[in-house]
Design an enzyme around this catalytic site. Structure first.
Site, mmCIF file in Angstrom:
data_model
loop_
_atom_site.group_PDB
_atom_site.id
_atom_site.type_symbol
_atom_site.label_atom_id
_atom_site.label_comp_id
_atom_site.label_asym_id
_atom_site.label_seq_id
_atom_site.Cartn_x
_atom_site.Cartn_y
_atom_site.Cartn_z
ATOM 1 N N LYS A 31 23.307 63.474 27.859
ATOM 2 C CA LYS A 31 23.151 64.884 28.233
ATOM 3 C C LYS A 31 24.390 65.713 27.896
ATOM 4 O O LYS A 31 24.270 66.887 27.559
ATOM 5 C CB LYS A 31 22.814 65.017 29.716
ATOM 6 C CG LYS A 31 21.397 64.561 30.014
ATOM 7 C CD LYS A 31 20.851 65.137 31.302
ATOM 8 C CE LYS A 31 19.370 64.824 31.417
ATOM 9 N NZ LYS A 31 18.788 65.208 32.676
ATOM 10 N N LYS B 19 12.684 59.975 24.556
ATOM 11 C CA LYS B 19 11.934 60.113 25.811
ATOM 12 C C LYS B 19 11.278 61.509 25.911
ATOM 13 O O LYS B 19 11.906 62.498 25.549
ATOM 14 C CB LYS B 19 12.950 59.928 26.954
ATOM 15 C CG LYS B 19 12.400 59.969 28.338
ATOM 16 C CD LYS B 19 13.540 59.772 29.337
ATOM 17 C CE LYS B 19 14.120 61.100 29.753
ATOM 18 N NZ LYS B 19 14.072 61.371 31.194
ATOM 19 N N LYS C 96 11.682 67.313 30.004
ATOM 20 C CA LYS C 96 11.505 68.743 30.296
ATOM 21 C C LYS C 96 12.421 69.594 29.442
ATOM 22 O O LYS C 96 12.118 70.719 29.111
ATOM 23 C CB LYS C 96 11.875 69.040 31.760
ATOM 24 C CG LYS C 96 10.938 68.471 32.775
ATOM 25 C CD LYS C 96 11.381 68.956 34.152
ATOM 26 C CE LYS C 96 11.375 67.840 35.150
ATOM 27 N NZ LYS C 96 12.642 67.125 35.242
HETATM 28 N N1 AQP Z 1 9.469 60.243 29.610
HETATM 29 C C1 AQP Z 1 9.392 59.667 30.788
HETATM 30 N N2 AQP Z 1 8.672 58.532 30.967
HETATM 31 C C2 AQP Z 1 8.568 57.933 32.181
HETATM 32 N N3 AQP Z 1 9.173 58.423 33.288
HETATM 33 C C3 AQP Z 1 9.901 59.549 33.172
HETATM 34 N N4 AQP Z 1 10.591 60.287 34.054
HETATM 35 C C4 AQP Z 1 11.144 61.340 33.424
HETATM 36 N N5 AQP Z 1 10.824 61.328 32.128
HETATM 37 C C5 AQP Z 1 10.035 60.229 31.935
HETATM 38 C C6 AQP Z 1 10.701 59.961 35.469
HETATM 39 O O1 AQP Z 1 10.352 61.120 36.206
HETATM 40 C C7 AQP Z 1 11.148 61.181 37.372
HETATM 41 C C8 AQP Z 1 11.787 62.526 37.523
HETATM 42 O O2 AQP Z 1 12.684 62.763 36.470
HETATM 43 P P1 AQP Z 1 13.723 63.952 36.635
HETATM 44 O O3 AQP Z 1 13.012 65.219 36.774
HETATM 45 O O4 AQP Z 1 14.657 63.657 37.726
HETATM 46 O O5 AQP Z 1 14.594 63.990 35.382
HETATM 47 P P2 AQP Z 1 14.676 63.191 34.095
HETATM 48 O O6 AQP Z 1 14.462 61.744 34.267
HETATM 49 O O7 AQP Z 1 15.970 63.554 33.462
HETATM 50 O O8 AQP Z 1 13.412 63.813 33.369
HETATM 51 P P3 AQP Z 1 13.373 64.859 32.248
HETATM 52 O O9 AQP Z 1 12.002 65.342 32.101
HETATM 53 O O10 AQP Z 1 14.011 64.264 31.030
HETATM 54 O O11 AQP Z 1 14.215 66.064 32.799
HETATM 55 P P4 AQP Z 1 15.435 66.809 32.163
HETATM 56 O O12 AQP Z 1 14.992 67.145 30.775
HETATM 57 O O13 AQP Z 1 15.660 68.009 33.015
HETATM 58 O O14 AQP Z 1 16.581 65.861 32.178
HETATM 59 C C9 AQP Z 1 12.152 60.036 37.309
HETATM 60 O O15 AQP Z 1 11.682 58.970 38.100
HETATM 61 C C10 AQP Z 1 12.140 59.669 35.869
HETATM 62 O O16 AQP Z 1 12.452 58.307 35.651
#
Ligand code: AQP
Length: 345
Positions: A114, A207, A210
């Site tokens: 990140k 992955k 968001k």
């Molecule tokens: N691609 C994914 N596949 C499976 N699980 C996922 N999770 C996130 N992306 C995937 C799971 O969703 C939960 C919440 O995630 P988060 O909102 O805390 O942040 P993150 O993991 O960093 O997800 P994003 O979408 O990638 O958000 P941003 O872009 O803001 O960093 C967690 O249990 C995560 O494992």
């Protein structure tokens, strides 16, 4: 003293929830409501580790809460709230900043991804993110944490922090009657969702996220039927037909991802999906995938829209959840402060 089993998990209000959040974590969260006391948080303190527009953040907190409820979390059975309404998270995170070692945080791959090349410009909060996550879980002495695969390393760190706190303050903890010296439990990761790592629709090696600048890379829970179908139709693929055996997915990340998504949404194994579609072109398979996706996600999107039309009701859910969360965390934090040596009046 015996620890009761308790579930904690959260998602960041950094945008609309997507299929990865749903299949990686949410489906498991919903399941665990049947067997456990569950605390599900909208982690707004985590969200601001990267810049968030204040007006959009408020909307996103309400939208993620709506997505929780629309997906099947019951605000009466489970505790649903936003993190910043319960001060215990930030208080315990500070104590954990003083327990965790720099070397531990330096190994966190999510920070490296990140922060990117410009590490010096990353916020201190982004670096200390895993300590706050440990505090989220341990402020409730939660024992089980359902998450996607990407959170495994952070969970291991939370376990190390719990262990070090228990060791550092062993005498004080035992003096309180915790004869096994275990004030904090070792939280168990539960990485058993139907698809624990959903990949981007534009790049099968990245992955689904968001914060990906391309909206075509993900299916949002708020996408309507046409948008879902269009995104699946535009999803990157390779020129070969679908393999006839599961082993044939090994070097084909995009095919593997789409088959995995279909399997998870339809409640089938990947082997069964390959047996059904093996040898066919992607075009026909994509139509079938769009159908199952719309069938499963369409009603969730409709319900999110209905719920977000009444923000006051969402705020009431968050206020109620926060009060219940505070009631669990308060006596734990009282003990933590006493163990650490703070005076409470
Ligand atoms: N691609 C994914 N596949 C499976 N699980 C996922 N999770 C996130 N992306 C995937 C799971 O969703 C939960 C919440 O995630 P988060 O909102 O805390 O942040 P993150 O993991 O960093 O997800 P994003 O979408 O990638 O958000 P941003 O872009 O803001 O960093 C967690 O249990 C995560 O494992």
């Amino acid at each position: 003293m015996k620890l009761t089993e308790r579930v904690f998990s959260g998602m960041q209000p950094t945008g609309s929830l997507h299929l990865g959040n749903y299949l990686g974590a949410m489906v498991q969260w919903i399941e665990m409501q049947k067997t456990h006391e569950c605390i599900y948080c909208v982690v707004d303190l985590h969200a601001i580790t990267v810049w968030q527009d204040p007006k959009e953040l408020k909307q996103a907190i309400r939208q993620v809460t709506a997505a929780y409820i629309a997906s099947g979390l019951d605000p009466k059975t489970s505790i649903l709230f936003n993190q910043s309404q319960v001060a215990a998270h930030a208080e315990l995170a500070w104590i954990f900043n003083c327990v965790a070692r720099l070397g531990w945080l330096n190994r966190m791959t999510q920070f490296k991804e990140k922060a990117g090349k410009d590490r010096e410009a990353a916020s201190v909060g982004l670096y200390a993110y895993p300590n706050l996550m440990a505090a989220d879980i341990l402020a409730y002495r939660a024992t089980h944490v359902p998450v996607g695969e990407d959170q495994k390393q952070h969970l291991e760190l939370a376990r190390d922090i719990a262990q070090k706190f228990n060791n550092d303050f062993r005498a004080e903890i035992e003096a309180k009657g915790y004869n096994d010296g275990a004030f904090f439990p070792q939280p168990e990761p539960v990485i058993t969702g139907p698809a624990t790592r959903v990949m981007s629709l534009r790049d099968g090696t990245k992955k689904m996220s968001k914060s990906d600048p391309s909206d075509l890379s993900r299916i949002n829970l708020t996408d309507d039927a046409d948008t879902i179908a269009r995104k699946i139709q535009k999803a990157k693929t390779d020129p070969e037909p679908l393999p006839t055996e599961e082993a044939g997915l090994a070097a084909r990340p995009e095919a593997d991802n789409l088959i995995g998504i279909y399997a998870a949404l339809a409640g089938k194994t990947k082997a069964a999906v390959v047996a059904e579609f093996g040898g066919q072109q992607f075009s026909g398979f994509k139509k079938a995938l769009a159908e199952v996706a719309v069938q499963r996600l369409g009603p969730i999107g409709d319900e999110i829209r209905r719920l977000t039309a009444d923000p006051a009701e969402i705020d009431r859910v968050l206020a109620d959840g926060s009060a219940r969360a505070r009631a669990i965390a308060a006596p734990i934090m009282d003990e933590v402060k006493d163990i650490v040596g703070f005076i409470r009046s």
